[in-house]
Scaffold this motif. Structure first.
Motif, PDB file in Angstrom:
ATOM      1  N   LEU A 198       0.927  -1.318  -0.097  1.00  0.00           N
ATOM      2  CA  LEU A 198      -0.085  -0.042  -0.049  1.00  0.00           C
ATOM      3  C   LEU A 198       0.587   1.171   0.067  1.00  0.00           C
ATOM      4  CD1 LEU A 198      -3.080  -0.894   2.298  1.00  0.00           C
ATOM      5  CD2 LEU A 198      -3.189  -0.498   0.009  1.00  0.00           C
ATOM      6  N   ARG A 199       1.885   1.239   0.633  1.00  0.00           N
ATOM      7  CA  ARG A 199       3.028   2.232   0.533  1.00  0.00           C
ATOM      8  C   ARG A 199       3.310   2.654  -0.778  1.00  0.00           C
ATOM      9  NH1 ARG A 199       5.407   3.822   5.486  1.00  0.00           N
ATOM     10  NH2 ARG A 199       4.680   2.507   7.275  1.00  0.00           N
ATOM     11  N   PHE A 200       3.769   1.577  -1.525  1.00  0.00           N
ATOM     12  CA  PHE A 200       3.964   1.736  -2.868  1.00  0.00           C
ATOM     13  C   PHE A 200       2.859   2.122  -3.765  1.00  0.00           C
ATOM     14  CE2 PHE A 200       3.808  -0.451  -7.239  1.00  0.00           C
ATOM     15  CZ  PHE A 200       4.977   0.050  -8.010  1.00  0.00           C
ATOM     16  N   VAL A 201       1.790   1.679  -3.387  1.00  0.00           N
ATOM     17  CA  VAL A 201       0.532   2.293  -4.245  1.00  0.00           C
ATOM     18  C   VAL A 201       0.329   3.669  -4.037  1.00  0.00           C
ATOM     19  CG1 VAL A 201      -1.992   2.046  -4.385  1.00  0.00           C
ATOM     20  CG2 VAL A 201      -0.798   0.163  -4.225  1.00  0.00           C
ATOM     21  N   VAL A 202       0.391   4.136  -2.723  1.00  0.00           N
ATOM     22  CA  VAL A 202       0.125   5.553  -2.280  1.00  0.00           C
ATOM     23  C   VAL A 202       1.302   6.469  -3.094  1.00  0.00           C
ATOM     24  CG1 VAL A 202       0.365   7.446  -0.546  1.00  0.00           C
ATOM     25  CG2 VAL A 202      -0.907   5.210  -0.326  1.00  0.00           C
ATOM     26  N   ALA A 203       2.549   5.933  -3.076  1.00  0.00           N
ATOM     27  CA  ALA A 203       3.640   6.694  -3.475  1.00  0.00           C
ATOM     28  C   ALA A 203       3.516   6.932  -4.933  1.00  0.00           C
ATOM     29  CB  ALA A 203       5.105   6.069  -3.155  1.00  0.00           C
ATOM     30  N   ASN A 204       2.972   5.865  -5.762  1.00  0.00           N
ATOM     31  CA  ASN A 204       3.423   5.803  -7.207  1.00  0.00           C
ATOM     32  C   ASN A 204       1.979   6.006  -8.018  1.00  0.00           C
ATOM     33  OD1 ASN A 204       6.299   4.656  -7.805  1.00  0.00           O
ATOM     34  ND2 ASN A 204       5.472   3.566  -6.362  1.00  0.00           N
ATOM     35  N   ARG A 205       1.010   6.197  -7.171  1.00  0.00           N
ATOM     36  CA  ARG A 205      -0.451   6.349  -8.155  1.00  0.00           C
ATOM     37  C   ARG A 205      -0.531   7.577  -8.642  1.00  0.00           C
ATOM     38  NH1 ARG A 205      -5.848   4.439  -6.953  1.00  0.00           N
ATOM     39  NH2 ARG A 205      -7.280   5.880  -7.814  1.00  0.00           N
ATOM     40  N   PRO A 206       0.004   8.610  -8.172  1.00  0.00           N
ATOM     41  CA  PRO A 206       0.047   9.936  -9.197  1.00  0.00           C
ATOM     42  C   PRO A 206       0.796   9.897 -10.593  1.00  0.00           C
ATOM     43  CG  PRO A 206       0.359  10.463  -6.698  1.00  0.00           C
ATOM     44  CD  PRO A 206       0.779   9.023  -6.914  1.00  0.00           C
ATOM     45  N   ALA A 207       2.030   9.210 -10.564  1.00  0.00           N
ATOM     46  CA  ALA A 207       2.807   8.926 -11.424  1.00  0.00           C
ATOM     47  C   ALA A 207       2.005   8.274 -12.731  1.00  0.00           C
ATOM     48  CB  ALA A 207       3.890   8.388 -11.341  1.00  0.00           C
ATOM     49  N   PHE A 208       1.551   7.045 -11.958  1.00  0.00           N
ATOM     50  CA  PHE A 208       0.582   6.142 -12.892  1.00  0.00           C
ATOM     51  C   PHE A 208      -0.702   6.827 -13.451  1.00  0.00           C
ATOM     52  CE2 PHE A 208       3.435   2.988 -11.582  1.00  0.00           C
ATOM     53  CZ  PHE A 208       3.066   1.793 -12.253  1.00  0.00           C
ATOM     54  N   ARG A 209      -1.214   7.585 -12.698  1.00  0.00           N
ATOM     55  CA  ARG A 209      -2.444   8.456 -13.126  1.00  0.00           C
ATOM     56  C   ARG A 209      -1.915   9.382 -14.418  1.00  0.00           C
ATOM     57  NH1 ARG A 209      -7.159   7.605 -14.167  1.00  0.00           N
ATOM     58  NH2 ARG A 209      -7.820   6.935 -12.162  1.00  0.00           N
ATOM     59  N   ASP A 210      -0.779  10.028 -14.046  1.00  0.00           N
ATOM     60  CA  ASP A 210      -0.489  10.828 -15.231  1.00  0.00           C
ATOM     61  C   ASP A 210      -0.061   9.980 -16.388  1.00  0.00           C
ATOM     62  OD1 ASP A 210      -0.816  12.927 -13.552  1.00  0.00           O
ATOM     63  OD2 ASP A 210       1.675  13.075 -13.192  1.00  0.00           O
ATOM     64  N   LYS A 211       0.527   8.931 -16.177  1.00  0.00           N
ATOM     65  CA  LYS A 211       0.818   8.111 -17.663  1.00  0.00           C
ATOM     66  C   LYS A 211      -0.535   7.649 -18.285  1.00  0.00           C
ATOM     67  CE  LYS A 211       5.466   6.984 -16.057  1.00  0.00           C
ATOM     68  NZ  LYS A 211       6.285   5.757 -15.718  1.00  0.00           N
ATOM     69  N   ASN A 212      -1.593   7.385 -17.383  1.00  0.00           N
ATOM     70  CA  ASN A 212      -2.829   6.640 -17.905  1.00  0.00           C
ATOM     71  C   ASN A 212      -3.996   7.581 -17.576  1.00  0.00           C
ATOM     72  OD1 ASN A 212      -1.565   3.721 -18.690  1.00  0.00           O
ATOM     73  ND2 ASN A 212      -0.721   4.466 -16.582  1.00  0.00           N
ATOM     74  N   PRO A 213      -4.110   8.622 -18.080  1.00  0.00           N
ATOM     75  CA  PRO A 213      -5.234   9.467 -17.689  1.00  0.00           C
ATOM     76  C   PRO A 213      -6.880   8.958 -18.011  1.00  0.00           C
ATOM     77  CG  PRO A 213      -4.093  10.262 -19.642  1.00  0.00           C
ATOM     78  CD  PRO A 213      -3.301   9.410 -18.963  1.00  0.00           C
ATOM     79  N   GLU A 214      -6.730   8.025 -19.104  1.00  0.00           N
ATOM     80  CA  GLU A 214      -8.067   7.480 -19.390  1.00  0.00           C
ATOM     81  C   GLU A 214      -8.443   6.179 -18.582  1.00  0.00           C
ATOM     82  OE1 GLU A 214      -9.860   9.330 -21.549  1.00  0.00           O
ATOM     83  OE2 GLU A 214      -8.286  10.568 -21.826  1.00  0.00           O
TER      84      GLU A 214
END
Length: 227
Positions: A17-33
């Motif tokens: 969950l730490r990994f998810v919280v830390a990386n979610r914004p970057a993944f969202r930017d790469k996959n906006p749809e």
């Protein structure tokens, strides 16, 4: 008094969950749809493929926080009186019970359990709620309830008949659904014979009275024929 489960120290996040919280914004930017579900699947896949050396960073942070959590919990429990501890245990039990109830309802919805039959008043309510004047939903509900109480039996009859029809619909759908659940090995969701055949007390009392009257009539006829 003055103690609540909200003051209880929060358990640390797991390494994943730490990994998810830390990386979610970057993944969202790469996959906006991407939907939230698709995004979580991508993050889960990335965590699975992450090298052990990189996972260790998150795992060590969790270990450090778990140690601090243990110390905080010990201090939290030490300040509680026996009565407070008992009250918090009861609060925790109710919270878990509520979660289980929500989870069970969600599962039944996913399995397509038929909606319960509506009462005559519920049908009347759904048909007239939007047009009813009222400041709030509660005020509208009270107004419609008062109207229902003042209605005559003949005025209520159309709604009561719709409710009877809905009972038939519910029973038919439940029989089909329960047969499907048995096929899936979910007998735990099927009603027992006792539940299925359960009658309302008023209905049973009325039937019992009818049976008694019939019995008295038969006895009178028999006596008359003997005479």
């Amino acid at each position: 008094r003055g103690i609540s489960s909200h003051q209880r120290p929060k358990r640390p996040l797991t390494a994943y969950l730490r990994f998810v919280v830390a990386n979610r914004p970057a993944f969202r930017d790469k996959n906006p749809e991407a939907s939230n579900l698709e995004l979580i699947k991508k993050l889960a896949g990335a965590w699975k493929e992450l090298p052990a050396s990189q996972k260790q960073v998150y795992e060590e942070a969790t270990k450090t926080d778990l140690k601090r959590y243990g110390e905080q919990m010990a201090a939290y429990k030490a300040q509680l009186t026996p009565a407070q501890a008992a009250a918090l245990r009861e609060e925790r039990r109710k919270q878990l019970e509520k979660r289980r109830s929500v989870k069970a309802k969600r599962e039944l919805n996913l399995l397509g359990k038929p909606k319960r039959a509506r009462s005559g008043f519920n049908i009347f309510l759904s048909e007239n709620f939007q047009e009813t004047e009222g400041i709030s939903p509660v005020a509208k509900l009270k107004k419609l309830f008062d109207t229902w109480k003042r209605m005559s039996t003949s005025q209520k009859q159309p709604y009561l008949q719709l409710a009877e029809d809905d009972k038939v619909r519910y029973e038919n759908e439940m029989k089909s659904w329960e047969a499907k659940m048995i096929e899936l090995g979910r007998e735990d969701l099927v009603r027992s014979n006792k539940q299925r055949l359960k009658k309302k007390p008023a209905e049973s009392a009325k039937q019992a009275e009818t049976a008694k009257a019939s019995s008295r009539g038969n006895k009178a006829k028999l006596k008359k024929s003997e005479e």
